[in-house]
Each structure stands twice: as C-alpha cells, then as structure tokens.
Design an enzyme around this catalytic site. Structure first.
Site, PDB file in Angstrom:
ATOM      1  N   GLU A 161      21.925   7.197  25.239  1.00 19.97           N
ATOM      2  CA  GLU A 161      20.699   6.807  24.528  1.00 19.97           C
ATOM      3  C   GLU A 161      20.908   5.505  23.759  1.00 19.97           C
ATOM      4  OE1 GLU A 161      18.374   9.880  22.455  1.00 19.97           O
ATOM      5  OE2 GLU A 161      18.359   8.541  20.719  1.00 19.97           O
ATOM      6  N   TYR A 181      11.948   5.259  20.737  1.00 18.91           N
ATOM      7  CA  TYR A 181      10.656   4.683  20.368  1.00 18.91           C
ATOM      8  C   TYR A 181      10.603   4.575  18.855  1.00 18.91           C
ATOM      9  CZ  TYR A 181       5.637   3.899  20.769  1.00 18.91           C
ATOM     10  OH  TYR A 181       4.378   3.353  20.736  1.00 18.91           O
ATOM     11  N   ALA A 234       9.405   3.908  14.853  1.00 16.50           N
ATOM     12  CA  ALA A 234       8.311   4.478  14.067  1.00 16.50           C
ATOM     13  C   ALA A 234       7.266   3.421  13.717  1.00 16.50           C
ATOM     14  CB  ALA A 234       8.867   5.112  12.807  1.00 16.50           C
ATOM     15  N   ARG A 291       6.973  13.990  18.892  1.00 13.42           N
ATOM     16  CA  ARG A 291       5.994  13.765  17.833  1.00 13.42           C
ATOM     17  C   ARG A 291       6.372  12.511  17.055  1.00 13.42           C
ATOM     18  NH1 ARG A 291       6.011  16.900  12.258  1.00 13.42           N
ATOM     19  NH2 ARG A 291       7.686  15.369  12.004  1.00 13.42           N
ATOM     20  N   GLY A 292       7.670  12.354  16.803  1.00 12.26           N
ATOM     21  CA  GLY A 292       8.155  11.236  15.993  1.00 12.26           C
ATOM     22  C   GLY A 292       8.317  11.641  14.545  1.00 12.26           C
ATOM     23  N   HIS A 342      14.137  22.811  13.488  1.00 14.73           N
ATOM     24  CA  HIS A 342      13.512  21.588  12.982  1.00 14.73           C
ATOM     25  C   HIS A 342      13.268  21.721  11.474  1.00 14.73           C
ATOM     26  CE1 HIS A 342      10.271  18.648  12.217  1.00 14.73           C
ATOM     27  NE2 HIS A 342      10.951  17.938  13.087  1.00 14.73           N
ATOM     28  N   LYS A 344       6.035  23.719  24.699  1.00 16.29           N
ATOM     29  CA  LYS A 344       6.307  22.401  25.292  1.00 16.29           C
ATOM     30  C   LYS A 344       6.689  22.574  26.768  1.00 16.29           C
ATOM     31  CE  LYS A 344       8.706  20.719  21.169  1.00 16.29           C
ATOM     32  NZ  LYS A 344       9.623  19.720  20.624  1.00 16.29           N
ATOM     33  N   GLN A 366      27.542   5.953   7.838  1.00 16.78           N
ATOM     34  CA  GLN A 366      26.416   6.016   8.763  1.00 16.78           C
ATOM     35  C   GLN A 366      26.114   7.464   9.190  1.00 16.78           C
ATOM     36  OE1 GLN A 366      27.248   4.633  12.781  1.00 16.78           O
ATOM     37  NE2 GLN A 366      25.399   3.400  12.718  1.00 16.78           N
TER      38      GLN A 366
END
Ligand code: FAD
Length: 298
Positions: A17, A49, A51, A107-108, A151, A167, A214
């Site tokens: 990724e 993607y 925000a 959803r983001g 989540h 989903k 980080q």
C-alpha cells in the site's frame, strides 16, 4: 486483473500500500520506492485516498501510473469523505475509463482537525452505501476494510461484524484488516467473522515498524494496540533509529511467518512509501515459505 480472481488463483497474495505524495520530493521518493519494490513482484499495489485537498486527484493519477505505465496491478482506495455522490461517480467513471479493475471502498476518516465524521450533505454515510453504488453501476472488483480490534466508533464486536457482513453482502469480495501487532487478534477475528457468515478472504494488513514516534502516532489515530512486551523493546531503542528499524523488521517477519503458516491468504503491507523493511521481510518469507506449513485457509 481482478483481485478476487488473483485470490482464487494464487496463495499467498502479497500486496503493497502507498499513499499519493503531496510534494515533488515525496513523488521522487515514491518513484524510487516503486522502482525497487517492483522487483519483488507484488500481486497488487494499492493507493490510499486522502481526506481532503489535492491528494484526492492524486489517488487516481498514481493508480493509473502504476497500472498503465508500470504494468503493476493496482487498486484505488475511494472514500465517502467530503464528496457528493455525483463526484464519486465522476471518479469511478475515470477509474473505469483508465482500465482500473479494483477499488477498496471506505467511509474514510474525518479530515485533519475534525474529530467527528460527518457525511457530505449530498454524499454517503457508510462504506456499505459506497459498495452498493459501485456494484449496482459498475463492474469493479470491490474490497472493504475490517478491524480485528473493533472499529473505534463501533459499540461492540458484534455490531461491527454485522456491518462487515453487510459490506460483503453488498458485494465486497475480500476484506483487508487494520494493522495489528498481535496475531491472536487476527485469528480470533477471523473465527468470529466466519461464525457471523463472512466467508470472503480476510487479508491481514501489516505495518512494519520503522520509526518509534511515527508508530505511536499512527496507532493512536487508528486505535491499534502495541503489545506491552513490544512497546518495552521499542522504548528501549527509541533514540536509536537503526535499532528500531531492525526490531521492526524482525518483529513483522515473525508476525507474517506465523500468519502464513496458519493459513492467512496473504499479507497487505502498509509501506508508508518506503521499501527497506517490506523488501527484507518479503525476501525472508519467500526464502522460508512458511505457507507450505499452512493449516486451514482463512
Ligand atoms: P464503515 O464500514 O462505514 O464503518 C464505520 C463505522 O460505522 C464503524 O464503526 C461501523 O461499525 C459503523 N457502521 C458501518 N455500517 C453501518 C451502518 N449501516 N449503520 C450503522 N453503523 C455502521 N481512510 C482513508 O481516508 N483513506 C484510505 O485510503 C484508507 N484506506 C484504508 C485501508 C485499510 C485496509 C483500512 C483498514 C482502513 C483504511 N482507511 C482509509 C481508514 C478508514 O477509512 C477508517 O478506518 C474509517 O473510520 C472506517 O472506514 P470503513 O470503510 O470501515 O467505514
């Protein structure tokens, strides 16, 4: 090639990724990283993607670049954040026209500086709505996110799994997990998911630790926990970056080896646009091929 087909034909599946760079320097670094990681023959790569702002357009650009110019199978992440449905459709049209076959529908998270997630007035509230938008209007292979540690906004594992199943019923043909550092979390989650009727491949998402500060920031944001024993070792090396990297690579290698030996379908590496750690881990895995000891396929 569609990722659902890749998952049917090959095991284990390795994916990397990346995030779209914000600066010219970031772009240069990503190009260097890809030039190196390409030799590691990932089954697919994915591009996150943002925000907000220009990184959104960059997702489509970078995904197209990887697929069309570099010839690497690429998946675009797409989230509902800040977009009316009309704009989501435009992005989907553009991805389709570019020959992109795979989308991770999300959803983001709220844009930086905002604590609560709010849908766009003409937009979508949950990832399942984005999955439905995609599967009813397009022919993409769709994946979705899942959370071995639940989540952060979900009231319970039970509730989170109910929505994860929705989903899949809406058309997600694989799930990728949030990062985690304790494999028991993954295997318990997979057992629970199966018991709740979720039957698609669940690919573990692994982030090799390369920097102490980080990883503390990232885990703080996404709600993943660091086991106390690992935290202790990291803290002892906090002022020695090389030593943190060495520990991070060693730990992630053990984690991936155990996951594959116990039947995980592959590994999705959160690379943070760096190649060193992922390369070393993958080389060790391919040399030792722990999946030949695999039990059940999860
Ligand atoms: P959803 O599935 O919509 O779930 C969000 C919350 O709502 C959960 O608590 C869930 O239990 C609940 N919920 C779901 N459906 C319903 C429903 N029908 N009714 C009531 N409640 C419901 N973020 C980005 O911004 N860009 C990225 O590129 C990105 N890539 C990611 C990649 C992976 C592999 C993962 C694991 C996460 C990624 N994220 C990314 C982060 C992700 O957007 C956040 O974790 C976000 O908070 C949840 O996304 P989701 O798609 O799981 O949301």
């Amino acid at each position: 090639m569609r990722i659902d087909q890749i998952l049917r034909e090959r095991r284990p599946v390795f994916s990397f990724e990346f995030f779209p760079p914000r600066t010219d320097e970031g772009q240069r670094q990503l190009e260097e990283t890809i030039a190196v990681l390409r030799d590691d023959r990932p089954d697919f790569v994915s591009v996150t993607y943002g925000a907000g702002g220009s990184t959104r357009e960059r997702t489509v650009e970078v995904t197209k670049w990887m697929k069309q110019d570099l010839g690497i199978e690429a998946m675009a992440h797409l989230s509902c954040v800040g977009e009316p449905v009309s704009r989501l459709r435009e992005i989907l049209d553009e991805l389709q026209a570019a020959g992109i076959e795979n989308i991770l529908a999300l959803r983001g998270d709220p844009p930086r500086g905002e604590s609560e997630w709010r849908p766009h007035p003409q937009g979508l509230r949950y990832s399942v709505e984005l999955i439905r938008l995609i599967t009813s209007n397009y022919d993409f292979c769709v994946g979705a996110a899942c959370f071995p540690e639940v989540h952060p906004e979900a009231e319970s594992l039970e509730e989170d799994l109910r929505y994860a199943r929705q989903k899949v019923e809406a058309g997600a043909s694989f799930l990728i997990t949030q990062l985690f550092f304790d494999n028991a979390l993954y295997f318990d989650f997979v057992d629970e998911a199966r018991a709740h009727g979720i039957d698609v491949p669940i690919i573990p998402g692994i982030m090799p630790i390369t920097n102490y500060k980080q990883i503390k920031t990232i885990t703080g944001m996404c709600g993943a926990s660091i086991p106390r024993s690992l935290e202790r070792e990291l803290r002892a090396r906090a002022d020695d970056p090389d030593s943190v990297l060495e520990l991070g690579v060693a730990y992630a290698t053990l984690q991936c080896s155990d996951l594959l030996a116990r039947g995980a379908p592959g590994i999705h590496f959160y690379t943070l646009n760096r190649s060193t750690a992922t390369r070393a881990i993958l080389a060790a895995l391919r040399a030792a091929h722990p999946w030949t000891r695999a039990g059940s396929v999860v």
